[in-house]
Design an enzyme around this catalytic site. Structure first.
Site, short mmCIF file in Angstrom:
data_model
loop_
_atom_site.label_atom_id
_atom_site.label_comp_id
_atom_site.label_asym_id
_atom_site.label_seq_id
_atom_site.Cartn_x
_atom_site.Cartn_y
_atom_site.Cartn_z
N HIS A 176 0.84 -1.21 0.00
CA HIS A 176 0.00 0.00 0.00
C HIS A 176 0.87 1.25 0.00
O HIS A 176 0.61 2.21 -0.73
CB HIS A 176 -0.88 0.06 1.25
CG HIS A 176 -1.85 -1.05 1.42
ND1 HIS A 176 -1.93 -1.82 2.57
CD2 HIS A 176 -2.81 -1.54 0.59
CE1 HIS A 176 -2.90 -2.71 2.44
NE2 HIS A 176 -3.44 -2.57 1.26
N LYS A 214 -17.05 -6.35 6.02
CA LYS A 214 -15.82 -7.02 6.47
C LYS A 214 -15.67 -6.81 7.97
O LYS A 214 -16.04 -5.76 8.48
CB LYS A 214 -14.61 -6.41 5.78
CG LYS A 214 -14.46 -6.80 4.32
CD LYS A 214 -13.12 -6.31 3.79
CE LYS A 214 -12.94 -6.70 2.32
NZ LYS A 214 -11.67 -6.24 1.78
N ARG A 226 -2.21 -6.19 -8.16
CA ARG A 226 -1.07 -7.08 -7.91
C ARG A 226 -0.95 -8.13 -8.99
O ARG A 226 0.10 -8.36 -9.54
CB ARG A 226 -1.25 -7.80 -6.56
CG ARG A 226 -0.85 -6.97 -5.40
CD ARG A 226 -1.42 -7.51 -4.14
NE ARG A 226 -2.87 -7.38 -4.14
CZ ARG A 226 -3.64 -7.54 -3.09
NH1 ARG A 226 -3.12 -7.92 -1.96
NH2 ARG A 226 -4.94 -7.37 -3.17
N SER A 252 -2.66 -7.75 3.19
CA SER A 252 -2.91 -7.59 4.62
C SER A 252 -3.26 -8.94 5.25
O SER A 252 -2.85 -9.24 6.37
CB SER A 252 -4.05 -6.60 4.86
OG SER A 252 -3.74 -5.34 4.34
P1 ADP Z 1 -9.69 -3.70 -0.12
O1 ADP Z 1 -9.80 -2.25 -0.42
O2 ADP Z 1 -10.11 -4.55 -1.29
O3 ADP Z 1 -10.29 -4.10 1.20
P2 ADP Z 1 -6.91 -3.41 0.71
O4 ADP Z 1 -7.23 -2.42 1.74
O5 ADP Z 1 -6.04 -4.54 1.13
O6 ADP Z 1 -8.15 -4.05 -0.01
O7 ADP Z 1 -6.18 -2.72 -0.52
C1 ADP Z 1 -6.48 -1.46 -1.02
C2 ADP Z 1 -5.92 -1.34 -2.41
O8 ADP Z 1 -4.52 -1.57 -2.40
C3 ADP Z 1 -6.49 -2.32 -3.43
O9 ADP Z 1 -6.58 -1.65 -4.67
C4 ADP Z 1 -5.47 -3.42 -3.50
O10 ADP Z 1 -5.48 -4.08 -4.75
C5 ADP Z 1 -4.20 -2.59 -3.33
N1 ADP Z 1 -3.08 -3.39 -2.80
C6 ADP Z 1 -3.07 -4.20 -1.73
N2 ADP Z 1 -1.87 -4.78 -1.55
C7 ADP Z 1 -1.08 -4.34 -2.57
C8 ADP Z 1 0.27 -4.58 -2.97
N3 ADP Z 1 1.06 -5.45 -2.31
N4 ADP Z 1 0.73 -3.95 -4.07
C9 ADP Z 1 -0.07 -3.10 -4.76
N5 ADP Z 1 -1.35 -2.83 -4.45
C10 ADP Z 1 -1.86 -3.43 -3.36
#
Ligand code: ADP
Length: 162
Positions: A17, A41, A90, A129
């Protein structure tokens, strides 16, 4: 001024992130990291904890702000007058879901909100995460995945001290 919002659960924030946030901060005048208070969630961390961990992680990026929101992202965008959403990709497995959400947001906002995808930096492509939480729950080493204070908070949450 080009303003973009980067929404997510960030439960907790990872280096994946943070890499997206840093790169977005170089492309836009202002980036708002918007932490979702999402009833669908059940996060490990409270909204407040998730916001605080991000604030601490982005302290050196002057044009990055951290907020929280509940409800529809497009309603938040309308209220804040934001037209660009950033999401990270990703792998191909992220794509189908992200495309669906991006098109829904575009449609529901009457083309007022567009999504910009940033592809993950290769060294973080495996990071999520959920995986970080799973490893931490077994007292595994998560220091390559998250900043130290996030790792400490995780270990404490699972009853470990490191
Ligand atoms: P969500 O919003 O689906 O609950 P997250 O909070 O984990 O998921 O992720 C927020 C955003 O960051 C999403 O667009 C996810 O694809 C992206 N993301 C998560 N991990 C990574 C990573 N390792 N590299 C690039 N983007 C990521």
């Amino acid at each position: 001024m080009k303003v973009a919002v980067y929404p997510g659960s960030f439960d907790p924030v990872t280096y994946g992130h943070l890499d997206i946030i840093k790169r977005a901060s170089q492309m836009f005048d202002k980036v708002i990291v918007a932490v979702m208070c999402n009833s669908a969630k059940t996060p490990l961390f409270t909204l407040d904890e998730r916001v605080k961990m991000i604030i601490e992680s982005v302290s050196e990026l002057n044009n990055v702000y951290v907020e929280s929101f509940s409800g529809l992202l497009i309603d938040y965008c309308k209220k804040e007058n934001i037209h660009i959403v950033i999401r990270g990709l990703r792998a191909i497995t992220d794509f189908e879901y992200e495309l669906q959400i991006a098109q829904t947001n575009k449609e529901l906002s009457h083309n007022e909100v567009d999504t910009v995808f940033l592809t993950t930096s290769l060294q973080y492509s495996y990071l999520s995460s959920s995986v970080v939480k799973e490893v931490a729950s077994y007292n595994g080493d998560i220091t390559p995945c998250v900043p130290d204070f996030v790792a400490d908070t995780l270990y404490k949450k699972y009853g470990f001290r490191k």
